[in-house]
Design a protein around this motif. Sequence first.
Motif, PDB file in Angstrom:
ATOM      1  N   LEU A 271       6.847   5.836 -14.655  1.00  0.00           N
ATOM      2  CA  LEU A 271       6.988   5.281 -13.309  1.00  0.00           C
ATOM      3  C   LEU A 271       8.319   5.686 -12.689  1.00  0.00           C
ATOM      4  CD1 LEU A 271       5.651   1.598 -13.430  1.00  0.00           C
ATOM      5  CD2 LEU A 271       4.755   3.456 -12.049  1.00  0.00           C
ATOM      6  N   LYS A 272       9.401   5.504 -13.464  1.00  0.00           N
ATOM      7  CA  LYS A 272      10.737   5.785 -12.931  1.00  0.00           C
ATOM      8  C   LYS A 272      10.951   7.272 -12.658  1.00  0.00           C
ATOM      9  CE  LYS A 272      12.695   3.279 -16.256  1.00  0.00           C
ATOM     10  NZ  LYS A 272      13.721   2.606 -17.119  1.00  0.00           N
ATOM     11  N   GLU A 273      10.345   8.133 -13.483  1.00  0.00           N
ATOM     12  CA  GLU A 273      10.573   9.568 -13.362  1.00  0.00           C
ATOM     13  C   GLU A 273       9.638  10.254 -12.365  1.00  0.00           C
ATOM     14  OE1 GLU A 273      10.167  11.054 -17.302  1.00  0.00           O
ATOM     15  OE2 GLU A 273      11.955  10.018 -18.056  1.00  0.00           O
ATOM     16  N   GLU A 274       8.399   9.751 -12.252  1.00  0.00           N
ATOM     17  CA  GLU A 274       7.384  10.489 -11.507  1.00  0.00           C
ATOM     18  C   GLU A 274       6.977   9.870 -10.171  1.00  0.00           C
ATOM     19  OE1 GLU A 274       4.018  10.997 -14.072  1.00  0.00           O
ATOM     20  OE2 GLU A 274       5.218  11.750 -15.752  1.00  0.00           O
ATOM     21  N   VAL A 275       7.265   8.592  -9.999  1.00  0.00           N
ATOM     22  CA  VAL A 275       6.762   7.901  -8.807  1.00  0.00           C
ATOM     23  C   VAL A 275       7.869   7.756  -7.761  1.00  0.00           C
ATOM     24  CG1 VAL A 275       5.745   5.750  -7.956  1.00  0.00           C
ATOM     25  CG2 VAL A 275       5.070   6.653 -10.192  1.00  0.00           C
ATOM     26  N   PRO A 276       7.616   8.173  -6.522  1.00  0.00           N
ATOM     27  CA  PRO A 276       8.611   7.997  -5.460  1.00  0.00           C
ATOM     28  C   PRO A 276       8.941   6.519  -5.250  1.00  0.00           C
ATOM     29  CG  PRO A 276       6.830   9.452  -4.760  1.00  0.00           C
ATOM     30  CD  PRO A 276       6.399   8.840  -6.056  1.00  0.00           C
ATOM     31  N   GLN A 277      10.130   6.239  -4.739  1.00  0.00           N
ATOM     32  CA  GLN A 277      10.586   4.865  -4.595  1.00  0.00           C
ATOM     33  C   GLN A 277       9.645   4.011  -3.764  1.00  0.00           C
ATOM     34  OE1 GLN A 277      13.551   3.680  -6.240  1.00  0.00           O
ATOM     35  NE2 GLN A 277      12.332   1.847  -5.816  1.00  0.00           N
ATOM     36  N   HIS A 278       9.172   4.530  -2.639  1.00  0.00           N
ATOM     37  CA  HIS A 278       8.303   3.730  -1.776  1.00  0.00           C
ATOM     38  C   HIS A 278       6.993   3.387  -2.474  1.00  0.00           C
ATOM     39  CE1 HIS A 278       6.587   7.754  -1.019  1.00  0.00           C
ATOM     40  NE2 HIS A 278       5.476   7.116  -0.684  1.00  0.00           N
ATOM     41  N   GLU A 279       6.492   4.343  -3.323  1.00  0.00           N
ATOM     42  CA  GLU A 279       5.258   4.077  -4.061  1.00  0.00           C
ATOM     43  C   GLU A 279       5.515   3.080  -5.188  1.00  0.00           C
ATOM     44  OE1 GLU A 279       1.212   4.384  -5.254  1.00  0.00           O
ATOM     45  OE2 GLU A 279       2.287   4.739  -3.392  1.00  0.00           O
ATOM     46  N   MET A 280       6.681   3.199  -5.829  1.00  0.00           N
ATOM     47  CA  MET A 280       7.057   2.236  -6.868  1.00  0.00           C
ATOM     48  C   MET A 280       7.096   0.825  -6.285  1.00  0.00           C
ATOM     49  SD  MET A 280       8.408   1.723 -10.082  1.00  0.00           S
ATOM     50  CE  MET A 280       9.540   2.971 -10.674  1.00  0.00           C
ATOM     51  N   ASP A 281       7.685   0.687  -5.110  1.00  0.00           N
ATOM     52  CA  ASP A 281       7.765  -0.624  -4.467  1.00  0.00           C
ATOM     53  C   ASP A 281       6.377  -1.176  -4.168  1.00  0.00           C
ATOM     54  OD1 ASP A 281      10.483  -0.375  -4.618  1.00  0.00           O
ATOM     55  OD2 ASP A 281      10.774   0.075  -2.486  1.00  0.00           O
ATOM     56  N   ARG A 282       5.494  -0.307  -3.748  1.00  0.00           N
ATOM     57  CA  ARG A 282       4.113  -0.740  -3.459  1.00  0.00           C
ATOM     58  C   ARG A 282       3.433  -1.229  -4.735  1.00  0.00           C
ATOM     59  NH1 ARG A 282      -0.831   0.455  -4.124  1.00  0.00           N
ATOM     60  NH2 ARG A 282      -0.334   2.295  -5.382  1.00  0.00           N
ATOM     61  N   ILE A 283       3.621  -0.495  -5.821  1.00  0.00           N
ATOM     62  CA  ILE A 283       3.012  -0.860  -7.108  1.00  0.00           C
ATOM     63  C   ILE A 283       3.541  -2.215  -7.584  1.00  0.00           C
ATOM     64  CG2 ILE A 283       2.942  -0.261  -9.565  1.00  0.00           C
ATOM     65  CD1 ILE A 283       2.941   2.708  -8.671  1.00  0.00           C
ATOM     66  N   LEU A 284       4.863  -2.408  -7.477  1.00  0.00           N
ATOM     67  CA  LEU A 284       5.463  -3.651  -7.959  1.00  0.00           C
ATOM     68  C   LEU A 284       5.099  -4.840  -7.060  1.00  0.00           C
ATOM     69  CD1 LEU A 284       8.938  -2.287  -9.083  1.00  0.00           C
ATOM     70  CD2 LEU A 284       6.996  -2.924 -10.523  1.00  0.00           C
ATOM     71  N   PHE A 285       4.962  -4.594  -5.759  1.00  0.00           N
ATOM     72  CA  PHE A 285       4.492  -5.660  -4.859  1.00  0.00           C
ATOM     73  C   PHE A 285       3.090  -6.105  -5.274  1.00  0.00           C
ATOM     74  CE2 PHE A 285       2.088  -7.235  -1.278  1.00  0.00           C
ATOM     75  CZ  PHE A 285       2.965  -8.116  -0.663  1.00  0.00           C
ATOM     76  N   ARG A 286       2.227  -5.124  -5.498  1.00  0.00           N
ATOM     77  CA  ARG A 286       0.848  -5.441  -5.885  1.00  0.00           C
ATOM     78  C   ARG A 286       0.815  -6.175  -7.223  1.00  0.00           C
ATOM     79  NH1 ARG A 286      -4.101  -1.056  -6.693  1.00  0.00           N
ATOM     80  NH2 ARG A 286      -5.613  -2.514  -7.593  1.00  0.00           N
ATOM     81  N   PHE A 287       1.655  -5.739  -8.175  1.00  0.00           N
ATOM     82  CA  PHE A 287       1.680  -6.401  -9.473  1.00  0.00           C
ATOM     83  C   PHE A 287       2.095  -7.860  -9.339  1.00  0.00           C
ATOM     84  CE2 PHE A 287       4.171  -7.891 -13.088  1.00  0.00           C
ATOM     85  CZ  PHE A 287       3.190  -7.881 -14.072  1.00  0.00           C
ATOM     86  N   CYS A 288       3.175  -8.117  -8.589  1.00  0.00           N
ATOM     87  CA  CYS A 288       3.644  -9.496  -8.421  1.00  0.00           C
ATOM     88  C   CYS A 288       2.566 -10.365  -7.782  1.00  0.00           C
ATOM     89  CB  CYS A 288       4.905  -9.521  -7.565  1.00  0.00           C
ATOM     90  SG  CYS A 288       6.385  -8.897  -8.390  1.00  0.00           S
ATOM     91  N   LYS A 289       1.910  -9.840  -6.801  1.00  0.00           N
ATOM     92  CA  LYS A 289       0.852 -10.591  -6.111  1.00  0.00           C
ATOM     93  C   LYS A 289      -0.278 -10.941  -7.081  1.00  0.00           C
ATOM     94  CE  LYS A 289      -2.155 -10.425  -2.027  1.00  0.00           C
ATOM     95  NZ  LYS A 289      -1.658 -11.712  -1.503  1.00  0.00           N
ATOM     96  N   GLU A 290      -0.684  -9.943  -7.884  1.00  0.00           N
ATOM     97  CA  GLU A 290      -1.784 -10.176  -8.823  1.00  0.00           C
ATOM     98  C   GLU A 290      -1.346 -11.059  -9.994  1.00  0.00           C
ATOM     99  OE1 GLU A 290      -3.212  -6.323  -9.965  1.00  0.00           O
ATOM    100  OE2 GLU A 290      -4.354  -6.053  -8.093  1.00  0.00           O
ATOM    101  N   TYR A 291      -0.124 -10.881 -10.462  1.00  0.00           N
ATOM    102  CA  TYR A 291       0.363 -11.642 -11.621  1.00  0.00           C
ATOM    103  C   TYR A 291       0.649 -13.104 -11.269  1.00  0.00           C
ATOM    104  CZ  TYR A 291       3.428 -13.116 -15.435  1.00  0.00           C
ATOM    105  OH  TYR A 291       3.999 -13.818 -16.471  1.00  0.00           O
ATOM    106  N   ILE A 292       1.307 -13.323 -10.129  1.00  0.00           N
ATOM    107  CA  ILE A 292       1.728 -14.683  -9.782  1.00  0.00           C
ATOM    108  C   ILE A 292       0.717 -15.400  -8.899  1.00  0.00           C
ATOM    109  CG2 ILE A 292       3.512 -16.076  -8.654  1.00  0.00           C
ATOM    110  CD1 ILE A 292       5.515 -13.905  -9.401  1.00  0.00           C
ATOM    111  N   ASP A 293       0.347 -14.790  -7.783  1.00  0.00           N
ATOM    112  CA  ASP A 293      -0.494 -15.489  -6.809  1.00  0.00           C
ATOM    113  C   ASP A 293      -1.973 -15.475  -7.165  1.00  0.00           C
ATOM    114  OD1 ASP A 293       1.830 -15.940  -5.483  1.00  0.00           O
ATOM    115  OD2 ASP A 293       1.487 -14.481  -3.889  1.00  0.00           O
ATOM    116  N   GLU A 294      -2.436 -14.372  -7.737  1.00  0.00           N
ATOM    117  CA  GLU A 294      -3.869 -14.262  -8.046  1.00  0.00           C
ATOM    118  C   GLU A 294      -4.172 -14.511  -9.507  1.00  0.00           C
ATOM    119  OE1 GLU A 294      -5.044 -10.437  -6.543  1.00  0.00           O
ATOM    120  OE2 GLU A 294      -4.447 -10.908  -4.483  1.00  0.00           O
TER     121      GLU A 294
END
Length: 221
Positions: A30-53
């Motif tokens: 993730l850190k080496e291959e994924v652009p920052q904006h895409e990393m942020d999108r992935i982590l936003f989605r993870f938090c939403k699914e992990y905590i809220d859903e």
Amino acid sequence: MTIDTTSWDMRSKGLKKQANRFLFGFTERLKEEVPQHEMDRILFRFCKEYIDEEKFPDTNLPFQLTELLNRYLIQECEKNRMPQMRWAYQIFGDYWNPHDPGCKQNPYHILERAYAHVQCDQQTVDLYFGAQIDRLWWGQHHFPDGCLIGRTEFEEIVHTARKVLAEKPVDPSLAAEFGYYVELYNIYFKWKETGRDGDFYGLCSNAGIEFHRLPVVYIEK
């Protein structure tokens, strides 16, 4: 790319070392291959699914993931974004953050800002109100020998909690728990200010307040 339940599945089968190796490789990719904006999108989605859903197993997050989330949530909290400020408190809470040992980000202050945010939601309200109860719960640990918070701090906590009650709907069970502690502290402070006259437990019982002393260990130096 998304964060899936592979490592959780491995852990549930007792394959902790394999799960850690998988996560280490995954987060490095993730850190080496994924652009920052895409990393942020992935982590936003993870938090939403992990905590809220609640799509992931209810377990402590692995260190490799909290390292990524620490960077992401600090960045988002600095931008005063919701629900990211609430997520930061839910993931790291009042506990020591291994990725932020200097406590540069005060979790309670982040929660205060989340409550004041225009996008404050019900989960944030209950967390913020619950944080006031937690402070009262901690303060009465040494009753009736002593109190871990003074009257001034107690009154500040009560003021904050009552402000929340006046502004937002609060879970009735939390409101009832808050009322219990207010009565308990009032009994304690009155008892202390009158020279500890009478039996504290009896005063609680007479007021209809159930109080059982918590076990306390004192260490002599």
